[in-house]
Design a protein around this motif. Structure first.
Motif, PDB file in Angstrom:
ATOM      1  N   MET A   1       0.769  -1.160   0.000  1.00 31.36           N
ATOM      2  CA  MET A   1       0.000   0.000   0.000  1.00 31.36           C
ATOM      3  C   MET A   1       0.836   1.261   0.000  1.00 31.36           C
ATOM      4  SD  MET A   1      -3.256   0.518   1.123  1.00 31.36           S
ATOM      5  CE  MET A   1      -4.258   0.427   2.011  1.00 31.36           C
ATOM      6  N   HIS A   2       1.902   1.103   0.532  1.00 25.92           N
ATOM      7  CA  HIS A   2       2.799   2.214   0.544  1.00 25.92           C
ATOM      8  C   HIS A   2       3.161   2.645  -0.870  1.00 25.92           C
ATOM      9  CE1 HIS A   2       6.004   4.737   1.141  1.00 25.92           C
ATOM     10  NE2 HIS A   2       6.529   4.258   2.248  1.00 25.92           N
ATOM     11  N   TRP A   3       3.295   1.637  -1.586  1.00 24.63           N
ATOM     12  CA  TRP A   3       3.631   1.877  -2.988  1.00 24.63           C
ATOM     13  C   TRP A   3       2.478   2.583  -3.686  1.00 24.63           C
ATOM     14  CZ3 TRP A   3       1.329  -0.455  -7.224  1.00 24.63           C
ATOM     15  CH2 TRP A   3       1.984  -0.274  -8.416  1.00 24.63           C
ATOM     16  N   PHE A   4       1.221   2.195  -3.363  1.00 24.75           N
ATOM     17  CA  PHE A   4       0.057   2.772  -3.966  1.00 24.75           C
ATOM     18  C   PHE A   4      -0.097   4.228  -3.572  1.00 24.75           C
ATOM     19  CE2 PHE A   4      -4.610   3.445  -4.157  1.00 24.75           C
ATOM     20  CZ  PHE A   4      -4.748   3.290  -5.517  1.00 24.75           C
ATOM     21  N   ARG A   5       0.162   4.532  -2.331  1.00 27.93           N
ATOM     22  CA  ARG A   5       0.091   5.909  -1.881  1.00 27.93           C
ATOM     23  C   ARG A   5       1.143   6.736  -2.535  1.00 27.93           C
ATOM     24  NH1 ARG A   5      -0.313   6.016   4.451  1.00 27.93           N
ATOM     25  NH2 ARG A   5      -1.841   4.469   4.618  1.00 27.93           N
ATOM     26  N   THR A   6       2.297   6.214  -2.663  1.00 29.75           N
ATOM     27  CA  THR A   6       3.391   6.921  -3.288  1.00 29.75           C
ATOM     28  C   THR A   6       3.018   7.194  -4.732  1.00 29.75           C
ATOM     29  OG1 THR A   6       4.846   5.574  -1.933  1.00 29.75           O
ATOM     30  CG2 THR A   6       5.850   6.835  -3.646  1.00 29.75           C
ATOM     31  N   TRP A   7       2.382   6.121  -5.269  1.00 32.23           N
ATOM     32  CA  TRP A   7       1.966   6.298  -6.650  1.00 32.23           C
ATOM     33  C   TRP A   7       0.893   7.365  -6.756  1.00 32.23           C
ATOM     34  CZ3 TRP A   7       3.791   5.151 -11.162  1.00 32.23           C
ATOM     35  CH2 TRP A   7       2.991   5.227 -12.285  1.00 32.23           C
ATOM     36  N   LYS A   8      -0.035   7.425  -5.893  1.00 29.50           N
ATOM     37  CA  LYS A   8      -1.109   8.413  -5.888  1.00 29.50           C
ATOM     38  C   LYS A   8      -0.548   9.795  -5.648  1.00 29.50           C
ATOM     39  CE  LYS A   8      -5.186   6.730  -6.393  1.00 29.50           C
ATOM     40  NZ  LYS A   8      -6.005   7.135  -7.419  1.00 29.50           N
ATOM     41  N   VAL A   9       0.391   9.888  -4.730  1.00 29.21           N
ATOM     42  CA  VAL A   9       1.021  11.188  -4.435  1.00 29.21           C
ATOM     43  C   VAL A   9       1.778  11.656  -5.678  1.00 29.21           C
ATOM     44  CG1 VAL A   9       2.792  12.298  -3.035  1.00 29.21           C
ATOM     45  CG2 VAL A   9       1.163  10.785  -1.982  1.00 29.21           C
ATOM     46  N   MET A  10       2.441  10.723  -6.316  1.00 32.37           N
ATOM     47  CA  MET A  10       3.193  11.078  -7.523  1.00 32.37           C
ATOM     48  C   MET A  10       2.233  11.509  -8.622  1.00 32.37           C
ATOM     49  SD  MET A  10       6.211   8.313  -7.613  1.00 32.37           S
ATOM     50  CE  MET A  10       6.922   8.725  -9.124  1.00 32.37           C
ATOM     51  N   GLU A  11       1.117  10.848  -8.716  1.00 31.52           N
ATOM     52  CA  GLU A  11       0.126  11.195  -9.716  1.00 31.52           C
ATOM     53  C   GLU A  11      -0.428  12.580  -9.458  1.00 31.52           C
ATOM     54  OE1 GLU A  11      -3.513   8.951 -10.610  1.00 31.52           O
ATOM     55  OE2 GLU A  11      -2.110   7.343 -11.100  1.00 31.52           O
ATOM     56  N   ILE A  12      -0.716  12.859  -8.212  1.00 33.91           N
ATOM     57  CA  ILE A  12      -1.231  14.183  -7.832  1.00 33.91           C
ATOM     58  C   ILE A  12      -0.173  15.234  -8.114  1.00 33.91           C
ATOM     59  CG2 ILE A  12      -1.961  15.584  -5.893  1.00 33.91           C
ATOM     60  CD1 ILE A  12      -3.306  13.076  -4.725  1.00 33.91           C
ATOM     61  N   THR A  13       1.045  14.897  -7.759  1.00 31.19           N
ATOM     62  CA  THR A  13       2.148  15.833  -7.982  1.00 31.19           C
ATOM     63  C   THR A  13       2.325  16.067  -9.468  1.00 31.19           C
ATOM     64  OG1 THR A  13       3.237  14.924  -6.008  1.00 31.19           O
ATOM     65  CG2 THR A  13       4.541  16.263  -7.466  1.00 31.19           C
ATOM     66  N   ILE A  14       2.206  14.992 -10.255  1.00 29.88           N
ATOM     67  CA  ILE A  14       2.344  15.121 -11.715  1.00 29.88           C
ATOM     68  C   ILE A  14       1.200  15.967 -12.247  1.00 29.88           C
ATOM     69  CG2 ILE A  14       2.221  13.847 -13.886  1.00 29.88           C
ATOM     70  CD1 ILE A  14       3.832  11.636 -12.573  1.00 29.88           C
ATOM     71  N   GLN A  15       0.003  15.742 -11.740  1.00 31.90           N
ATOM     72  CA  GLN A  15      -1.134  16.528 -12.201  1.00 31.90           C
ATOM     73  C   GLN A  15      -0.959  17.995 -11.823  1.00 31.90           C
ATOM     74  OE1 GLN A  15      -4.729  14.737 -10.727  1.00 31.90           O
ATOM     75  NE2 GLN A  15      -4.731  13.153 -12.320  1.00 31.90           N
ATOM     76  N   GLN A  16      -0.477  18.224 -10.607  1.00 29.16           N
ATOM     77  CA  GLN A  16      -0.221  19.598 -10.173  1.00 29.16           C
ATOM     78  C   GLN A  16       0.854  20.229 -11.052  1.00 29.16           C
ATOM     79  OE1 GLN A  16       0.760  19.292  -5.994  1.00 29.16           O
ATOM     80  NE2 GLN A  16      -1.399  19.398  -5.347  1.00 29.16           N
ATOM     81  N   LEU A  17       1.893  19.437 -11.352  1.00 31.14           N
ATOM     82  CA  LEU A  17       2.957  19.936 -12.230  1.00 31.14           C
ATOM     83  C   LEU A  17       2.407  20.237 -13.617  1.00 31.14           C
ATOM     84  CD1 LEU A  17       6.085  17.766 -11.323  1.00 31.14           C
ATOM     85  CD2 LEU A  17       5.821  20.221 -11.073  1.00 31.14           C
ATOM     86  N   MET A  18       1.539  19.379 -14.102  1.00 27.74           N
ATOM     87  CA  MET A  18       0.942  19.580 -15.413  1.00 27.74           C
ATOM     88  C   MET A  18       0.096  20.845 -15.418  1.00 27.74           C
ATOM     89  SD  MET A  18       2.133  17.412 -17.362  1.00 27.74           S
ATOM     90  CE  MET A  18       1.207  17.033 -18.789  1.00 27.74           C
ATOM     91  N   VAL A  19      -0.634  21.070 -14.333  1.00 30.07           N
ATOM     92  CA  VAL A  19      -1.450  22.284 -14.209  1.00 30.07           C
ATOM     93  C   VAL A  19      -0.527  23.482 -14.197  1.00 30.07           C
ATOM     94  CG1 VAL A  19      -2.979  23.569 -12.690  1.00 30.07           C
ATOM     95  CG2 VAL A  19      -3.407  21.165 -13.113  1.00 30.07           C
ATOM     96  N   HIS A  20       0.554  23.387 -13.399  1.00 27.95           N
ATOM     97  CA  HIS A  20       1.530  24.486 -13.345  1.00 27.95           C
ATOM     98  C   HIS A  20       2.162  24.701 -14.706  1.00 27.95           C
ATOM     99  CE1 HIS A  20       1.293  25.584  -9.224  1.00 27.95           C
ATOM    100  NE2 HIS A  20       1.761  24.434  -8.711  1.00 27.95           N
ATOM    101  N   LEU A  21       2.506  23.597 -15.377  1.00 29.94           N
ATOM    102  CA  LEU A  21       3.107  23.721 -16.721  1.00 29.94           C
ATOM    103  C   LEU A  21       2.117  24.356 -17.691  1.00 29.94           C
ATOM    104  CD1 LEU A  21       5.110  20.385 -17.242  1.00 29.94           C
ATOM    105  CD2 LEU A  21       6.006  22.707 -17.126  1.00 29.94           C
ATOM    106  N   GLY A  22       0.852  23.961 -17.584  1.00 28.80           N
ATOM    107  CA  GLY A  22      -0.179  24.577 -18.433  1.00 28.80           C
ATOM    108  C   GLY A  22      -0.277  26.063 -18.161  1.00 28.80           C
ATOM    109  N   SER A  23      -0.262  26.392 -16.850  1.00 24.86           N
ATOM    110  CA  SER A  23      -0.326  27.799 -16.459  1.00 24.86           C
ATOM    111  C   SER A  23       0.902  28.556 -16.974  1.00 24.86           C
ATOM    112  CB  SER A  23      -0.429  27.895 -14.940  1.00 24.86           C
ATOM    113  OG  SER A  23      -0.339  29.234 -14.540  1.00 24.86           O
ATOM    114  N   ILE A  24       2.080  27.912 -16.860  1.00 34.09           N
ATOM    115  CA  ILE A  24       3.332  28.531 -17.329  1.00 34.09           C
ATOM    116  C   ILE A  24       3.271  28.710 -18.839  1.00 34.09           C
ATOM    117  CG2 ILE A  24       5.786  28.154 -17.625  1.00 34.09           C
ATOM    118  CD1 ILE A  24       5.832  26.954 -14.808  1.00 34.09           C
TER     119      ILE A  24
END
Length: 156
Positions: A1-24
């Motif tokens: 599960m740890h792996w799944f959370r890490t994966w979810k956090v990474m996904e959220i972080t990637i989505q946030q980065l994508m939003v930031h990149l879109g904004s940039i």
């Protein structure tokens, strides 16, 4: 599960980065458009200034050309007038020279005629004196002969 959370956090972080990149990206596009618009505006401004300078240059060139044509025309007119004046003076001097030459030739002719008349007159006077001298000489010779004959008769 740890792996799944890490994966979810990474996904959220990637989505946030994508939003930031879109904004940039949006910001970059806006900045790029804004910068391009500024460059275009500056370019248009420079084109207008360049056109104004071109018109001023054409105007100045035309004015200078017109002034030069006027100056050349005035100078040509002045030279023509000067040439005409010089030609008139030359004609006057030539006429005066001709008058003086004619007068001098007339005076020389008169003087030549007077000299010729004087020489003829002197020749006539000389001939007259020569004849007069011969007459006196002949008269003297005959007088001496008459005296000599008279003395010869007296002594004889």
């Amino acid at each position: 599960m740890h792996w799944f959370r890490t994966w979810k956090v990474m996904e959220i972080t990637i989505q946030q980065l994508m939003v930031h990149l879109g904004s940039i990206r949006k910001d970059m596009i806006i900045l790029e458009k804004s910068e391009f618009a500024n460059l275009r505006a500056e370019n248009e401004k420079m084109k207008i200034e360049l056109e104004q300078l071109k018109q001023q240059l054409i105007h100045e060139t035309t004015r200078i050309r017109a002034n030069n044509k006027l100056d050349i025309s005035l100078e040509r007119s002045r030279v023509t007038d000067l040439f005409t004046d010089q030609k008139k003076k030359l004609m006057e001097v030539t006429t005066e020279f001709s008058k003086r030459d004619t007068h001098i030739k007339s005076v020389i002719s008169e003087t030549s005629n007077k000299i010729a008349i004087e020489i003829a007159s002197l020749k006539t006077v000389m001939e007259s004196n020569k004849l007069e001298t011969i007459r006196y000489l002949a008269a003297s010779v005959f007088t001496c002969l008459a005296i000599a004959l008279g003395l010869y008769r007296l002594w004889k």
